[in-house]
Write a protein that holds these residues in place. Sequence first.
Motif, mmCIF file in Angstrom:
data_model
loop_
_atom_site.group_PDB
_atom_site.id
_atom_site.type_symbol
_atom_site.label_atom_id
_atom_site.label_comp_id
_atom_site.label_asym_id
_atom_site.label_seq_id
_atom_site.Cartn_x
_atom_site.Cartn_y
_atom_site.Cartn_z
ATOM 1 N N GLY A 144 -16.638 19.744 -13.093
ATOM 2 C CA GLY A 144 -16.513 20.710 -14.176
ATOM 3 C C GLY A 144 -15.366 20.444 -15.138
ATOM 4 O O GLY A 144 -15.231 21.131 -16.136
ATOM 5 N N TYR A 145 -14.538 19.448 -14.858
ATOM 6 C CA TYR A 145 -13.399 19.177 -15.727
ATOM 7 C C TYR A 145 -13.653 18.052 -16.726
ATOM 8 O O TYR A 145 -12.883 17.863 -17.646
ATOM 9 N N GLU A 146 -14.698 17.283 -16.516
ATOM 10 C CA GLU A 146 -15.070 16.238 -17.462
ATOM 11 C C GLU A 146 -16.504 16.511 -17.904
ATOM 12 O O GLU A 146 -17.377 16.749 -17.073
ATOM 13 N N ILE A 147 -16.742 16.482 -19.208
ATOM 14 C CA ILE A 147 -18.095 16.710 -19.704
ATOM 15 C C ILE A 147 -18.531 15.549 -20.597
ATOM 16 O O ILE A 147 -17.707 14.839 -21.162
ATOM 17 N N LEU A 148 -19.816 15.377 -20.677
ATOM 18 C CA LEU A 148 -20.422 14.372 -21.524
ATOM 19 C C LEU A 148 -21.287 15.122 -22.524
ATOM 20 O O LEU A 148 -22.140 15.925 -22.138
ATOM 21 N N ILE A 149 -21.030 14.886 -23.809
ATOM 22 C CA ILE A 149 -21.785 15.554 -24.861
ATOM 23 C C ILE A 149 -22.530 14.486 -25.654
ATOM 24 O O ILE A 149 -21.949 13.476 -26.030
ATOM 25 N N GLY A 150 -23.795 14.705 -25.881
ATOM 26 C CA GLY A 150 -24.583 13.764 -26.662
ATOM 27 C C GLY A 150 -25.428 14.504 -27.685
ATOM 28 O O GLY A 150 -25.753 15.674 -27.497
ATOM 29 N N PHE A 151 -25.733 13.824 -28.762
ATOM 30 C CA PHE A 151 -26.640 14.423 -29.731
ATOM 31 C C PHE A 151 -27.501 13.322 -30.331
ATOM 32 O O PHE A 151 -27.105 12.173 -30.391
ATOM 33 N N ARG A 152 -28.703 13.713 -30.711
ATOM 34 C CA ARG A 152 -29.618 12.771 -31.358
ATOM 35 C C ARG A 152 -30.667 13.555 -32.122
ATOM 36 O O ARG A 152 -30.841 14.754 -31.928
#
Length: 177
Positions: A144-152
């Motif tokens: 919960g302390y590292e997140i991965l955000i992606g968009f396309r």
Amino acid sequence: MAELDAAARARIDAVIEAASSEGRSGLFEHEVYTVLESLGLAAPRFRFVRDPAEVDERHLAGFGHTIVVKVVSVDVPHKSRVGGVRKVATTDPLYVRFVLERMRGEVTTRVAAERPAGDPVSREGPRIDGYLLIEHVPHTEALGYEILIGFREDPAFGPVLTVTKGGDDAEFFATHF
């Protein structure tokens, strides 16, 4: 939500256009930080250098005692796995240069060893675009302390934003959960 001003939109567009002009469909970490800052969000202090020889006292000023250095390469998606991430003291620019040069050799060797024999990256080594000097932000690697955000842009759904668990084990979680 407030609308972005023209300057912020121009900075974000410039980052995306630069990546696109290099044939990349993804952004480098320092480019993501630029986008975040343009949106008014906090990002760690960072500097991108193309060559270790560029690093001097000026590049290390304002970081504090420790930084994280990372290789920047389209051919190296998992930097820590191949020696492309290190914590280093900022007290001596020559030492930071040494770490980056050594990192280049280690990453080149390890990436080539992981690739199949016919893969062009295994013959020529990975393309290294530069190095990222990043403020060390103490954190825990707990869930919960590292997140991965992606968009396309999806042809069926339009703009798609994904948020998931980040960190070294993100692929494991994506596969098994």
